[in-house]
Design a protein around this motif. Sequence first.
Motif, mmCIF file in Angstrom:
data_model
loop_
_atom_site.group_PDB
_atom_site.id
_atom_site.type_symbol
_atom_site.label_atom_id
_atom_site.label_comp_id
_atom_site.label_asym_id
_atom_site.label_seq_id
_atom_site.Cartn_x
_atom_site.Cartn_y
_atom_site.Cartn_z
ATOM 1 N N GLU A 72 24.489 3.068 -26.305
ATOM 2 C CA GLU A 72 25.180 4.344 -26.364
ATOM 3 C C GLU A 72 25.323 4.839 -27.794
ATOM 4 O OE1 GLU A 72 26.192 6.169 -23.690
ATOM 5 O OE2 GLU A 72 25.041 4.694 -22.580
ATOM 6 N N TRP A 73 25.187 3.918 -28.774
ATOM 7 C CA TRP A 73 25.341 4.308 -30.181
ATOM 8 C C TRP A 73 24.002 4.348 -30.902
ATOM 9 C CZ3 TRP A 73 29.820 6.348 -31.295
ATOM 10 C CH2 TRP A 73 30.897 6.041 -30.465
ATOM 11 N N ASP A 74 22.927 4.227 -30.140
ATOM 12 C CA ASP A 74 21.597 4.371 -30.719
ATOM 13 C C ASP A 74 21.357 5.840 -31.065
ATOM 14 O OD1 ASP A 74 18.735 3.459 -31.150
ATOM 15 O OD2 ASP A 74 18.470 5.006 -29.615
ATOM 16 N N LEU A 75 20.782 6.113 -32.257
ATOM 17 C CA LEU A 75 20.587 7.492 -32.698
ATOM 18 C C LEU A 75 19.673 8.266 -31.750
ATOM 19 C CD1 LEU A 75 20.284 7.132 -36.568
ATOM 20 C CD2 LEU A 75 22.152 8.143 -35.263
ATOM 21 N N GLY A 76 18.651 7.574 -31.230
ATOM 22 C CA GLY A 76 17.772 8.248 -30.284
ATOM 23 C C GLY A 76 18.524 8.730 -29.062
ATOM 24 N N SER A 77 19.454 7.895 -28.587
ATOM 25 C CA SER A 77 20.266 8.283 -27.436
ATOM 26 C C SER A 77 21.186 9.455 -27.784
ATOM 27 C CB SER A 77 21.105 7.088 -26.972
ATOM 28 O OG SER A 77 22.056 7.470 -26.012
ATOM 29 N N ILE A 78 21.746 9.420 -28.984
ATOM 30 C CA ILE A 78 22.646 10.499 -29.420
ATOM 31 C C ILE A 78 21.893 11.812 -29.532
ATOM 32 C CG2 ILE A 78 23.986 11.326 -31.396
ATOM 33 C CD1 ILE A 78 24.866 8.435 -31.846
ATOM 34 N N TYR A 79 20.694 11.778 -30.134
ATOM 35 C CA TYR A 79 19.918 13.006 -30.306
ATOM 36 C C TYR A 79 19.421 13.547 -28.973
ATOM 37 C CZ TYR A 79 19.789 11.731 -35.282
ATOM 38 O OH TYR A 79 20.126 11.407 -36.561
ATOM 39 N N SER A 80 19.001 12.638 -28.076
ATOM 40 C CA SER A 80 18.470 13.100 -26.789
ATOM 41 C C SER A 80 19.547 13.799 -25.960
ATOM 42 C CB SER A 80 17.885 11.930 -26.007
ATOM 43 O OG SER A 80 18.900 10.999 -25.661
ATOM 44 N N ARG A 81 20.803 13.372 -26.149
ATOM 45 C CA ARG A 81 21.910 14.005 -25.423
ATOM 46 C C ARG A 81 22.595 15.084 -26.250
ATOM 47 N NH1 ARG A 81 24.926 8.786 -22.597
ATOM 48 N NH2 ARG A 81 23.049 7.837 -21.715
ATOM 49 N N ASP A 82 22.139 15.246 -27.504
ATOM 50 C CA ASP A 82 22.757 16.195 -28.430
ATOM 51 C C ASP A 82 24.266 15.982 -28.492
ATOM 52 O OD1 ASP A 82 22.822 18.179 -30.315
ATOM 53 O OD2 ASP A 82 22.747 19.842 -28.891
ATOM 54 N N ASP A 83 24.654 14.687 -28.577
ATOM 55 C CA ASP A 83 26.073 14.305 -28.551
ATOM 56 C C ASP A 83 26.626 14.300 -29.965
ATOM 57 O OD1 ASP A 83 28.567 13.193 -28.171
ATOM 58 O OD2 ASP A 83 27.856 11.750 -26.679
ATOM 59 N N VAL A 84 27.083 15.445 -30.406
ATOM 60 C CA VAL A 84 27.570 15.580 -31.773
ATOM 61 C C VAL A 84 28.861 14.790 -31.980
ATOM 62 C CG1 VAL A 84 28.950 17.655 -31.379
ATOM 63 C CG2 VAL A 84 27.918 17.256 -33.631
ATOM 64 N N ASP A 85 29.637 14.568 -30.919
ATOM 65 C CA ASP A 85 30.890 13.806 -31.060
ATOM 66 C C ASP A 85 30.615 12.365 -31.484
ATOM 67 O OD1 ASP A 85 32.421 15.996 -30.342
ATOM 68 O OD2 ASP A 85 32.290 15.532 -28.209
ATOM 69 N N ARG A 86 29.629 11.731 -30.828
ATOM 70 C CA ARG A 86 29.281 10.355 -31.207
ATOM 71 C C ARG A 86 28.699 10.314 -32.613
ATOM 72 N NH1 ARG A 86 25.386 7.527 -27.336
ATOM 73 N NH2 ARG A 86 24.849 9.590 -26.565
ATOM 74 N N LEU A 87 27.901 11.330 -32.956
ATOM 75 C CA LEU A 87 27.316 11.384 -34.299
ATOM 76 C C LEU A 87 28.406 11.505 -35.355
ATOM 77 C CD1 LEU A 87 24.626 11.443 -35.838
ATOM 78 C CD2 LEU A 87 24.691 13.933 -35.675
#
Length: 336
Positions: A72-87
């Motif tokens: 869930e904290w992998d950058l690829g996962s963050i970018y694919s979901r466009d999850d700016v909160d996790r970023l």
Amino acid sequence: MLAGNGGEVERSGLCPHQFVAPLTFKQQAMLLSKTNECGQGWTNGPIFGCPCVLMLKKRHLRGGEMGANYAEWDLGSIYSRDDVDRLQTIFAALTALADAGIAKELALKALLDVSRKNAPRCSNWLAQIAAVGRPSLNPPALHTALAKRNLAAAKFLAKHSLKREIAAIADGGLFLAASEDDSELLEIFMPHVNVNKANARGLTALMVAAARGSIRALNMLLPRSKREQRDNDGFNALMHAISRHNEDALVLLIHDASEKEITGQASGNSAIELANAVQSENIQFGLNPETARHFRPHEIIKARLEAIEISRVANKAMARVDDVNDESSQKKSVRI
């Protein structure tokens, strides 16, 4: 006694804090797992309520949760979901560990990767972080994107780059945009460069666009370019279109071509002679022999020369008519 392995600890009946050497996380996990299986380990002995045992269980469970959620904290996962909160959470941790300057540096580097994804929220947030008093990367991320011919990343990064970073790479960016027929990149780099500036081979962006058949680029470059300019081999843009068999580019260039551009010689070469040589060789292009067609640049150029000659004759005729009218007006004035 030293803690060599989980079995040694289990046989001793002692709590982990009573050993000289610390237990590894792997040893701790093995002990807890073994205890759960047999129900008779040291955790079931007289020290069952020891704070160390409770801490060990809690630490092991927390580690398992972190491992399960690591993806869930992998950058690829963050970018694919466009999850700016996790970023933002990741960058907050980085800032706490280092300083704001490091976060800005990393944000600028991350822009190159995230720009390849469809993640506008992450991209915009990273750009905001990187743009405020950011350090200068060497080379800038924009330069790296162009070197890798990543047009999407280059266009995104240019929006968030300093003018000096764009100007420093404008020559190469203009040539790349002309080669790839990318009008958006041309709009970015054209204000920062002389479009008639040639590279080491004497090529200009107009010549590159003509050779590649980049129609959009030709339309944008033509109003600002010197059409008759030659490269080191004596070729102008028109000749590059002919030599590379780009009929669409040739038709566009020939429309307003001057007679000098067509018949003028440099290094023993002229567009009309090249067109004649190419056509006489009967060069074909197409998907296969059945669908191939002849490229006839000499006929196209001859048609333009005929149009130029007709225009010349028409202009002379109009000039003669004007002269006659002037003479007639003068005779009338004399009679009066």
